[in-house]
Every structure is written in structure tokens, then in C-alpha cells.
Design a protein around this motif. Sequence first.
Motif, PDB file in Angstrom:
ATOM      1  N   LEU A  35      36.056  75.711 138.842  1.00  0.00           N
ATOM      2  CA  LEU A  35      35.971  77.154 138.622  1.00  0.00           C
ATOM      3  C   LEU A  35      36.614  77.889 139.790  1.00  0.00           C
ATOM      4  CD1 LEU A  35      32.297  77.404 137.363  1.00  0.00           C
ATOM      5  CD2 LEU A  35      34.374  77.499 135.992  1.00  0.00           C
ATOM      6  N   ASP A  36      37.179  79.034 139.505  1.00  0.00           N
ATOM      7  CA  ASP A  36      37.824  79.852 140.531  1.00  0.00           C
ATOM      8  C   ASP A  36      36.770  80.399 141.493  1.00  0.00           C
ATOM      9  OD1 ASP A  36      39.265  81.649 142.057  1.00  0.00           O
ATOM     10  OD2 ASP A  36      40.104  82.721 140.348  1.00  0.00           O
ATOM     11  N   ALA A  37      36.829  79.997 142.746  1.00  0.00           N
ATOM     12  CA  ALA A  37      35.844  80.407 143.752  1.00  0.00           C
ATOM     13  C   ALA A  37      35.900  81.906 144.043  1.00  0.00           C
ATOM     14  CB  ALA A  37      36.052  79.611 145.034  1.00  0.00           C
ATOM     15  N   GLN A  38      36.985  82.578 143.689  1.00  0.00           N
ATOM     16  CA  GLN A  38      37.125  84.009 143.940  1.00  0.00           C
ATOM     17  C   GLN A  38      36.406  84.862 142.893  1.00  0.00           C
ATOM     18  OE1 GLN A  38      38.539  84.990 146.767  1.00  0.00           O
ATOM     19  NE2 GLN A  38      38.886  82.841 147.238  1.00  0.00           N
ATOM     20  N   LYS A  39      36.048  84.268 141.764  1.00  0.00           N
ATOM     21  CA  LYS A  39      35.380  85.006 140.700  1.00  0.00           C
ATOM     22  C   LYS A  39      33.866  84.840 140.799  1.00  0.00           C
ATOM     23  CE  LYS A  39      39.162  84.871 137.445  1.00  0.00           C
ATOM     24  NZ  LYS A  39      39.572  84.532 136.094  1.00  0.00           N
ATOM     25  N   PRO A  42      22.560  83.831 141.227  1.00  0.00           N
ATOM     26  CA  PRO A  42      23.493  84.896 140.856  1.00  0.00           C
ATOM     27  C   PRO A  42      24.909  84.634 141.353  1.00  0.00           C
ATOM     28  CG  PRO A  42      22.060  85.617 142.617  1.00  0.00           C
ATOM     29  CD  PRO A  42      21.577  84.270 142.192  1.00  0.00           C
ATOM     30  N   ASN A  43      25.057  83.711 142.263  1.00  0.00           N
ATOM     31  CA  ASN A  43      26.369  83.328 142.783  1.00  0.00           C
ATOM     32  C   ASN A  43      26.549  81.825 142.608  1.00  0.00           C
ATOM     33  OD1 ASN A  43      26.969  85.957 143.810  1.00  0.00           O
ATOM     34  ND2 ASN A  43      25.534  85.534 145.456  1.00  0.00           N
ATOM     35  N   LEU A  44      27.710  81.442 142.169  1.00  0.00           N
ATOM     36  CA  LEU A  44      28.006  80.036 141.946  1.00  0.00           C
ATOM     37  C   LEU A  44      27.830  79.246 143.228  1.00  0.00           C
ATOM     38  CD1 LEU A  44      29.138  77.796 140.074  1.00  0.00           C
ATOM     39  CD2 LEU A  44      31.376  78.373 140.986  1.00  0.00           C
ATOM     40  N   GLN A  45      27.102  78.160 143.126  1.00  0.00           N
ATOM     41  CA  GLN A  45      26.975  77.214 144.228  1.00  0.00           C
ATOM     42  C   GLN A  45      27.716  75.948 143.820  1.00  0.00           C
ATOM     43  OE1 GLN A  45      22.835  76.601 144.942  1.00  0.00           O
ATOM     44  NE2 GLN A  45      22.484  78.682 145.596  1.00  0.00           N
ATOM     45  N   GLN A  46      28.417  75.333 144.737  1.00  0.00           N
ATOM     46  CA  GLN A  46      29.156  74.121 144.427  1.00  0.00           C
ATOM     47  C   GLN A  46      28.220  72.953 144.140  1.00  0.00           C
ATOM     48  OE1 GLN A  46      32.453  73.924 143.988  1.00  0.00           O
ATOM     49  NE2 GLN A  46      32.586  76.104 144.351  1.00  0.00           N
ATOM     50  N   TYR A  90      17.942  68.289 131.184  1.00  0.00           N
ATOM     51  CA  TYR A  90      18.006  69.706 131.532  1.00  0.00           C
ATOM     52  C   TYR A  90      19.290  70.295 130.958  1.00  0.00           C
ATOM     53  CZ  TYR A  90      14.241  68.609 134.732  1.00  0.00           C
ATOM     54  OH  TYR A  90      13.045  68.200 135.248  1.00  0.00           O
ATOM     55  N   ILE A  91      19.302  71.598 130.755  1.00  0.00           N
ATOM     56  CA  ILE A  91      20.475  72.309 130.246  1.00  0.00           C
ATOM     57  C   ILE A  91      21.046  73.160 131.385  1.00  0.00           C
ATOM     58  CG2 ILE A  91      21.362  73.922 128.512  1.00  0.00           C
ATOM     59  CD1 ILE A  91      20.121  71.326 127.351  1.00  0.00           C
ATOM     60  N   LEU A  92      22.324  72.966 131.668  1.00  0.00           N
ATOM     61  CA  LEU A  92      23.031  73.742 132.687  1.00  0.00           C
ATOM     62  C   LEU A  92      23.924  74.757 131.987  1.00  0.00           C
ATOM     63  CD1 LEU A  92      23.888  74.092 135.712  1.00  0.00           C
ATOM     64  CD2 LEU A  92      25.786  72.582 135.161  1.00  0.00           C
ATOM     65  N   ASN A  93      23.748  76.026 132.310  1.00  0.00           N
ATOM     66  CA  ASN A  93      24.591  77.094 131.772  1.00  0.00           C
ATOM     67  C   ASN A  93      25.338  77.769 132.910  1.00  0.00           C
ATOM     68  OD1 ASN A  93      23.601  76.626 129.214  1.00  0.00           O
ATOM     69  ND2 ASN A  93      22.219  78.361 129.216  1.00  0.00           N
ATOM     70  N   ILE A  94      26.615  78.041 132.691  1.00  0.00           N
ATOM     71  CA  ILE A  94      27.434  78.781 133.649  1.00  0.00           C
ATOM     72  C   ILE A  94      27.977  80.009 132.935  1.00  0.00           C
ATOM     73  CG2 ILE A  94      29.462  78.743 135.146  1.00  0.00           C
ATOM     74  CD1 ILE A  94      29.111  75.693 135.353  1.00  0.00           C
ATOM     75  N   TYR A  95      27.747  81.175 133.537  1.00  0.00           N
ATOM     76  CA  TYR A  95      28.148  82.454 132.951  1.00  0.00           C
ATOM     77  C   TYR A  95      29.146  83.157 133.862  1.00  0.00           C
ATOM     78  CZ  TYR A  95      23.570  81.842 130.694  1.00  0.00           C
ATOM     79  OH  TYR A  95      22.483  81.346 130.015  1.00  0.00           O
ATOM     80  N   ASP A  96      30.079  83.894 133.259  1.00  0.00           N
ATOM     81  CA  ASP A  96      30.853  84.850 134.048  1.00  0.00           C
ATOM     82  C   ASP A  96      30.161  86.200 133.852  1.00  0.00           C
ATOM     83  OD1 ASP A  96      31.683  85.819 131.578  1.00  0.00           O
ATOM     84  OD2 ASP A  96      33.788  85.353 131.881  1.00  0.00           O
ATOM     85  N   LYS A  97      30.806  87.291 134.209  1.00  0.00           N
ATOM     86  CA  LYS A  97      30.162  88.601 134.100  1.00  0.00           C
ATOM     87  C   LYS A  97      29.864  88.995 132.657  1.00  0.00           C
ATOM     88  CE  LYS A  97      31.978  90.533 138.352  1.00  0.00           C
ATOM     89  NZ  LYS A  97      32.773  91.584 138.966  1.00  0.00           N
TER      90      LYS A  97
END
Length: 70
Positions: free
Chosen positions: A11-15, A33-37, A49-56
Amino acid sequence: PAVETIQISGLDAQKHFQVSLFDIYGRLIFTSPNLQQRIHVNKLLPGIYILNIYDKKSLLYSGKIQKIAF
């Protein structure tokens, strides 16, 4: 399967991204609230477990993670 950590890449670390982890019953276990590596799962009980990743605006990824005992 994961024992101690889950590594998130590609994922783009700038977003801005949000990461949420749910148990198999849909209960929220972890959110950031902020992506952690890396997400530390060493204190979770073994299971699925279910992992979800959201953008804005929307859900980008949803996948299953298996936490195993070591």
C-alpha cells in the motif's frame, strides 16, 4: 498463519488507510486510524480473524487470518 505479527505491504505509505481486525463473530478486536506495517497478534487467542483495510471512502481489502499457537 500468524504467530506473533501480521505484515502489511503493497500500500502507498503516503495515503491514509485504516486497519481493523475482527473475530469470527464480528466483534472488533483492533483498529488503527493509521496504517501500521505490522499488527501484533501474539496476545490473541488462536483462531480465525477478519482483517479489513479501508481508505477514506471504502473497503479496499478483506481477508481471513489464522492465528496459531506457538
